[in-house]
Design an enzyme around this catalytic site. Structure first.
Site, mmCIF file in Angstrom:
data_model
loop_
_atom_site.group_PDB
_atom_site.id
_atom_site.type_symbol
_atom_site.label_atom_id
_atom_site.label_comp_id
_atom_site.label_asym_id
_atom_site.label_seq_id
_atom_site.Cartn_x
_atom_site.Cartn_y
_atom_site.Cartn_z
ATOM 1 N N ILE A 1 86.973 19.987 -23.911
ATOM 2 C CA ILE A 1 85.575 20.089 -24.361
ATOM 3 C C ILE A 1 85.675 20.019 -25.884
ATOM 4 C CG2 ILE A 1 83.474 21.461 -24.378
ATOM 5 C CD1 ILE A 1 84.270 20.530 -21.558
ATOM 6 N N PRO A 2 85.403 18.837 -26.467
ATOM 7 C CA PRO A 2 85.799 18.537 -27.854
ATOM 8 C C PRO A 2 84.976 19.212 -28.951
ATOM 9 C CG PRO A 2 84.572 16.705 -26.931
ATOM 10 C CD PRO A 2 84.739 17.701 -25.821
ATOM 11 N N CYS A 3 85.128 20.525 -29.075
ATOM 12 C CA CYS A 3 84.411 21.271 -30.108
ATOM 13 C C CYS A 3 84.900 20.929 -31.513
ATOM 14 C CB CYS A 3 84.507 22.766 -29.839
ATOM 15 S SG CYS A 3 86.183 23.379 -29.654
ATOM 16 N N HIS A 4 86.089 20.307 -31.627
ATOM 17 C CA HIS A 4 86.613 19.925 -32.942
ATOM 18 C C HIS A 4 85.760 18.839 -33.600
ATOM 19 C CE1 HIS A 4 88.556 17.167 -30.070
ATOM 20 N NE2 HIS A 4 88.557 16.295 -31.073
#
Length: 151
Positions: free
Chosen positions: A116-119
């Site tokens: 889950i690409p929170c970056h």
């Protein structure tokens, strides 16, 4: 009763990644050094990570469900951001009809970074924060082809 989780390590080109797995389902991802047995290369999470680091896309592997409807909306919004692109906290908050601060706190609680690409969420004037440390955020953004800056 849910299946017991076990810790495994995946060696990525950017450094070791810890995986908390219950069967095929990933419950938590830790970026950084971890003492654990190597994850089987044919595990769905390992296959997904290998594809990600080769610049390929696979369907999201089995992951633990979110705890709240807001977290579900947050996950969907993050998954809608293509690799190599970023959004600001404010842009994401507007999409979620939330405040940037509340959105940032929810991002910091994401148990599944990379998957889950929170970056891909940055501050309006810099990188912003990252629960796994700014060094990892910079590595991931650079890996995805983005210029990394921090005023």
């Amino acid at each position: 009763m849910s299946e017991k989780t076990h810790l495994f390590r995946y060696q990525s080109p950017l450094g070791p990644i810890g995986l908390e797995l219950a069967g095929d389902v990933c419950h938590h991802v830790t970026l950084g050094a971890i003492r654990a047995p190597e994850c089987s290369p044919d595990h769905p999470i390992a296959l997904w990570l290998r594809a990600y680091f080769l610049g390929e896309q696979l369907a999201l592997p089995p992951i633990a469900p979110p705890n709240t409807p807001f977290q579900q909306r947050l996950r969907k919004a993050l998954l809608d951001i293509p690799g190599g692109e970023v959004r600001t906290y404010g842009e994401l908050a507007k999409t979620l009809n939330s405040s940037p601060r509340a959105t940032g706190q929810a991002l910091g609680a994401n148990p599944l970074p990379i998957l889950i690409p929170c970056h891909r969420i940055v501050a309006a004037n810099g990188l912003g924060g990252f629960a796994c440390g700014l060094a990892w955020k910079k590595r991931l953004l650079k890996f995805e082809g983005l210029a990394v800056y921090q005023p």
